[in-house]
Design a protein around this motif. Structure first.
Motif, PDB file in Angstrom:
ATOM      1  N   PRO A 188      16.527  14.400  24.859  1.00 40.48           N
ATOM      2  CA  PRO A 188      16.486  14.408  26.327  1.00 40.48           C
ATOM      3  C   PRO A 188      15.368  13.518  26.883  1.00 40.48           C
ATOM      4  CG  PRO A 188      16.704  16.639  25.473  1.00 40.48           C
ATOM      5  CD  PRO A 188      16.462  15.763  24.289  1.00 40.48           C
ATOM      6  N   GLU A 189      14.366  13.230  26.071  1.00 38.24           N
ATOM      7  CA  GLU A 189      13.285  12.334  26.527  1.00 38.24           C
ATOM      8  C   GLU A 189      13.677  10.870  26.354  1.00 38.24           C
ATOM      9  OE1 GLU A 189      12.291  14.823  24.004  1.00 38.24           O
ATOM     10  OE2 GLU A 189      12.265  16.123  25.766  1.00 38.24           O
ATOM     11  N   GLY A 190      14.872  10.620  25.855  1.00 44.12           N
ATOM     12  CA  GLY A 190      15.368   9.249  25.754  1.00 44.12           C
ATOM     13  C   GLY A 190      14.920   8.486  24.527  1.00 44.12           C
ATOM     14  N   ILE A 191      14.455   9.187  23.506  1.00 44.84           N
ATOM     15  CA  ILE A 191      14.010   8.476  22.302  1.00 44.84           C
ATOM     16  C   ILE A 191      14.762   8.964  21.057  1.00 44.84           C
ATOM     17  CG2 ILE A 191      11.729   7.910  23.194  1.00 44.84           C
ATOM     18  CD1 ILE A 191      10.635  10.323  21.658  1.00 44.84           C
ATOM     19  N   VAL A 192      14.539   8.258  19.949  1.00 44.99           N
ATOM     20  CA  VAL A 192      15.222   8.623  18.704  1.00 44.99           C
ATOM     21  C   VAL A 192      14.579   9.884  18.134  1.00 44.99           C
ATOM     22  CG1 VAL A 192      15.707   7.907  16.331  1.00 44.99           C
ATOM     23  CG2 VAL A 192      15.861   6.238  18.202  1.00 44.99           C
ATOM     24  N   ASP A 193      15.438  10.802  17.690  1.00 44.50           N
ATOM     25  CA  ASP A 193      14.973  12.044  17.098  1.00 44.50           C
ATOM     26  C   ASP A 193      14.966  11.882  15.572  1.00 44.50           C
ATOM     27  OD1 ASP A 193      14.626  14.560  16.144  1.00 44.50           O
ATOM     28  OD2 ASP A 193      16.098  15.517  17.478  1.00 44.50           O
TER      29      ASP A 193
END
Ligand SMILES: *Cc1c(COP(=O)(O)O)cnc(C)c1O
Length: 478
Positions: A188-193
């Protein structure tokens, strides 16, 4: 009359320029079969007609020389005019690509020195200037990735991981190079998990492509963990350098664990992007991949520079050695900035984007809070009273080029603003004020937005038709 095509104002017998009488007999050196049988279809106009025609056409266009151009991702970064002047010196423009290397030592030295400076800035071992654009650089980098595994006899690696926030050229390039694409969903923060990444890693993964900061303008804070996971998996990490300006002189893809990268010289290093002009997408690699770089490579032997071909190379990816004058501009720009000032490109681009983010977040939905890097993505108006398309069209009425809209695809009303590093506070404030005004109009007089633009030469166009079946020849009009 100024809306007419130049062919339509043509009058038989009008002359704009008189050529000097030739002393050469045309038949003396051209075979009969090469001589034209009919006159070319050229408009017959006076000098004044021509000057007015082009001046009026130019006024229907919009460019960075006229006003603020906050197009995100494609990025109209700073293109100092002095670099154009340097690149237009006759010693550079008069070079012929087929002239012997001994007679083009200065040009080869510029390539060599620019490669060295880009290596310093990125942590790569060597750059090739053959690719003509970012996407071409991606394809070249992926061919290098493929070659690396083939030479190792590791034939299973046919997959490339791409985050869902990636620029469309990333999966396209991987696909063109014969890789299968695995998409990883962003947090949800827009980065790769890294956890999600771990799930898709196996011995068929050749590598991953990543932009950092990504296309949401967010820094991938887990990049060291991501690169460790890929390294442990025996895979390579590709850096899409389109957003390099956000990090310039502050941090390096090489130190983050990237193995291959491209830089869009026509974004970050002083050549205007867009408009179809020449570009340059140099590809850099870490030491172990240097043998696979495209041919030819520039080598310094003693005090001389040579173009060399290597058997281990992936081969040629373009004629000659890329777009030289774009490299001259990058070289001039880097020299004029110097080691210390280069950092200001990063600081100021990040500062400007965050300023706009903070000022507009009450009126426009901010799906990802917290600091952004060089660009900020909103998800349309908070009020929901107008679409992003309508906001963009209304901006035209106020004399601004709209930001990028409906990209990235993660949100339904994406509005991606990249202010660039050199815009003054006054310019940013002017833009912010208009954006706020449009937000108010959406609530008070929404029809103003629905029918915008009102002040341009043409209003709402059928953009799909314009792209799919453009009429670009005079003859087609008849
Ligand atoms: C512009 C861009 C590209 C493609 O570069 P071109 O030079 O236009 O081919 C790739 N990735 C990102 C993130 C970009 O912004």
């Amino acid at each position: 009359m100024y809306d007419k095509l130049i062919f339509e104002i043509s009058k038989s017998g009008r002359i704009g320029y008189s050529f000097p009488k030739t002393t050469i007999e045309e038949k003396a050196f051209l075979d009969e079969k090469y001589l034209r049988k009919t006159s070319p279809l050229l408009p017959e106009v006076t000098e004044l007609d021509v000057v007015r025609h082009y001046t009026n056409l130019s006024k229907k266009n919009y460019g960075v020389d006229e006003g603020f151009y906050p197009l995100g991702s494609c990025t109209m970064k700073y293109n100092p005019k002095i670099n154009e002047e340097v690149a237009s010196l006759p010693g550079f423009t008069g070079l012929h690509p087929l002239q012997p290397a001994e007679t083009a030592q200065g040009a080869l030295e510029i390539y060599y020195e620019t490669s060295k400076m880009l290596s310093l800035l990125t942590g790569m071992a060597e750059f090739s200037f053959s690719p003509f654009a970012g996407a071409h650089g991606e394809a070249t980098g992926l061919m290098i990735m493929k070659e690396y595994f083939l030479r190792k006899g590791d034939y299973k690696r046919n997959k490339v991981i791409v985050p869902d926030s990636a620029h469309g050229t990333n999966p396209a390039s991987a696909s063109v190079c014969g890789f299968e694409i695995i998409e990883v969903e962003s947090t949800p923060e827009g980065i790769v998990d890294p956890k999600k990444l771990k799930e898709v890693l196996n011995d068929e993964v050749a590598g991953m492509m990543l932009t950092n900061p990504n296309t949401l303008g967010i820094f991938e804070k887990d990049i060291l963990e991501i690169s460790r996971l890929l390294r442990e998996n025996g895979s390579l990490l590709y850096y899409d350098g389109a957003n390099l300006n956000a990090l310039l002189g502050l941090s390096r893809p090489g130190d983050m664990g990237f193995d291959i990268m491209h830089i869009n010289l026509h974004k970050t290093f002083s050549t205007p992007h867009g408009g179809g002009g020449p570009g340059s997408g140099p590809v850099g690699v870490v030491e172990k991949l240097v043998p696979y770089l495209p041919n030819p490579r520039i080598q310094k032997v003693g005090t001389k520079f040579e173009l060399r071909e290597y058997e281990s190379s992936i081969g040629r990816v373009s004629g000659f050695y890329g777009n030289f004058l774009v490299v001259v501009k990058a070289y001039a720009y880097l020299l004029s900035l110097g080691k210390e000032n280069v950092k200001n490109v990063a600081y100021l681009s990040v500062l400007n984007a965050n300023y706009i983010k903070e000022k507009l977040k009450d009126d426009y939905k901010l799906p990802i809070t917290g600091p952004c890097m060089h660009e900020v993505v909103f998800d349309g108006l908070r009020s929901g009273k107008a679409t992003t398309l309508e906001v963009a069209k209304r901006l035209l009425d106020y004399g601004y080029h709209p930001p990028t809209i409906y990209f990235p695809l993660l949100f339904s009303q994406s509005l991606m603003i990249e202010p660039t590093e050199v815009e003054s506070k006054e310019t940013l404030d002017g833009f912010i004020e208009v954006m706020k005004k449009i937000a108010r109009e959406a609530e008070e007089a929404p029809e103003l937005l629905k029918e915008a633009p009102h002040t341009t030469v043409v209003t709402r166009l059928d953009e799909v038709k314009a792209a799919r079946s453009p009429i670009i020849k005079y003859r087609d009009l008849k």
